[in-house]
Design a protein around this motif. Structure first.
Motif, PDB file in Angstrom:
ATOM      1  N   GLY A  90       3.748 -12.101   4.411  1.00 56.69           N
ATOM      2  CA  GLY A  90       2.482 -11.745   3.777  1.00 56.69           C
ATOM      3  C   GLY A  90       1.394 -12.707   4.154  1.00 56.69           C
ATOM      4  N   MET A  91       0.570 -12.275   5.021  1.00 51.58           N
ATOM      5  CA  MET A  91      -0.582 -13.066   5.420  1.00 51.58           C
ATOM      6  C   MET A  91      -1.690 -12.105   5.809  1.00 51.58           C
ATOM      7  SD  MET A  91       1.017 -14.327   9.106  1.00 51.58           S
ATOM      8  CE  MET A  91       0.648 -15.963   8.756  1.00 51.58           C
ATOM      9  N   PRO A  92      -2.914 -12.557   5.776  1.00 53.38           N
ATOM     10  CA  PRO A  92      -4.004 -11.664   6.159  1.00 53.38           C
ATOM     11  C   PRO A  92      -3.846 -11.156   7.590  1.00 53.38           C
ATOM     12  CG  PRO A  92      -4.842 -13.707   5.206  1.00 53.38           C
ATOM     13  CD  PRO A  92      -3.371 -13.874   5.400  1.00 53.38           C
ATOM     14  N   VAL A  93      -4.234  -9.905   7.805  1.00 54.65           N
ATOM     15  CA  VAL A  93      -4.128  -9.281   9.121  1.00 54.65           C
ATOM     16  C   VAL A  93      -5.520  -8.857   9.568  1.00 54.65           C
ATOM     17  CG1 VAL A  93      -3.157  -7.329  10.390  1.00 54.65           C
ATOM     18  CG2 VAL A  93      -1.802  -8.458   8.637  1.00 54.65           C
TER      19      VAL A  93
ATOM     20  N   VAL B 112     -10.740  -8.379   7.687  1.00 53.98           N
ATOM     21  CA  VAL B 112      -9.429  -8.951   7.444  1.00 53.98           C
ATOM     22  C   VAL B 112      -8.813  -8.222   6.255  1.00 53.98           C
ATOM     23  CG1 VAL B 112      -8.184 -11.036   6.768  1.00 53.98           C
ATOM     24  CG2 VAL B 112     -10.117 -11.200   8.327  1.00 53.98           C
ATOM     25  N   GLU B 113      -7.588  -7.748   6.436  1.00 55.40           N
ATOM     26  CA  GLU B 113      -6.880  -7.061   5.351  1.00 55.40           C
ATOM     27  C   GLU B 113      -5.892  -8.031   4.730  1.00 55.40           C
ATOM     28  OE1 GLU B 113      -3.617  -3.554   4.659  1.00 55.40           O
ATOM     29  OE2 GLU B 113      -4.779  -3.528   6.506  1.00 55.40           O
ATOM     30  N   GLU B 114      -6.050  -8.284   3.432  1.00 52.86           N
ATOM     31  CA  GLU B 114      -5.119  -9.139   2.711  1.00 52.86           C
ATOM     32  C   GLU B 114      -3.856  -8.341   2.407  1.00 52.86           C
ATOM     33  OE1 GLU B 114      -5.432 -12.388   1.878  1.00 52.86           O
ATOM     34  OE2 GLU B 114      -7.351 -12.440   2.921  1.00 52.86           O
ATOM     35  N   ARG B 115      -2.706  -8.961   2.585  1.00 53.13           N
ATOM     36  CA  ARG B 115      -1.439  -8.309   2.280  1.00 53.13           C
ATOM     37  C   ARG B 115      -0.703  -9.135   1.232  1.00 53.13           C
ATOM     38  NH1 ARG B 115       0.793  -5.600   7.738  1.00 53.13           N
ATOM     39  NH2 ARG B 115      -0.958  -4.201   7.974  1.00 53.13           N
TER      40      ARG B 115
ATOM     41  N   GLY C 240       0.798  -1.223   0.000  1.00 51.62           N
ATOM     42  CA  GLY C 240       0.000   0.000   0.000  1.00 51.62           C
ATOM     43  C   GLY C 240       0.828   1.269   0.000  1.00 51.62           C
ATOM     44  N   GLU C 241       1.807   1.355   0.871  1.00 51.24           N
ATOM     45  CA  GLU C 241       2.686   2.521   0.941  1.00 51.24           C
ATOM     46  C   GLU C 241       4.039   2.128   0.347  1.00 51.24           C
ATOM     47  OE1 GLU C 241       3.045   3.975   4.921  1.00 51.24           O
ATOM     48  OE2 GLU C 241       0.936   3.602   5.333  1.00 51.24           O
TER      49      GLU C 241
END
Length: 135
Positions: free
Chosen positions: A53-56, A62-65, A33-34
């Motif tokens: 990288g795992m969902p948070v 839940v935010e997917e990364r 994102g940034e």
């Protein structure tokens, strides 16, 4: 923060696995994102050979990364590698600052040229060995 972030990312590359850190920086940092955070996470993960990288869980969702780095999945064992990478990077950046102050940029350029040449020779040797073993 533009320059400090990139110097830190380059420090991670020099203090860790150079090729993987630069590869991850160039191919994965923009997916975060940034941009600044992406550079640090991607180059750091590549430098120590870990995949992040795992969902948070955030609030009620839940935010997917995106996946960052390459190698094994992150676990507790990589914490010591991360601490070591940070200390080596800090020592490298501090040494660079001192050398630049004492002898000017000439010595720094000589150091970076020597390191880059040695790294390139290592990469070439590895590629030659890999090609020879494949034949």
């Amino acid at each position: 923060n533009w320059l400090p972030v990139r110097l830190t990312g380059m420090g991670f590359a020099i203090a860790g696995d150079f090729e993987d850190a630069v590869f991850c920086w160039r191919t994965q940092a923009a997916t975060w994102g940034e941009t600044e955070t992406g550079i640090l996470v991607a180059s750091g993960a590549g430098a120590i050979g870990v995949r992040l990288g795992m969902p948070v869980q955030e609030g009620f969702g839940v935010e997917e990364r995106p996946d960052m780095g390459m190698g094994e999945d992150a676990d507790v064992d990589f914490m010591q590698s991360t601490v070591g990478l940070i200390w080596r990077t800090l020592a490298l950046l501090e040494t660079t600052k001192i050398v630049t102050r004492l002898d000017g940029p000439g010595l720094l350029c000589a150091f970076l040229y020597t390191y880059a040449t040695a790294s390139w020779k290592r990469s070439s040797r590895s590629a030659n060995l890999l090609a020879a073993s494949s034949s």
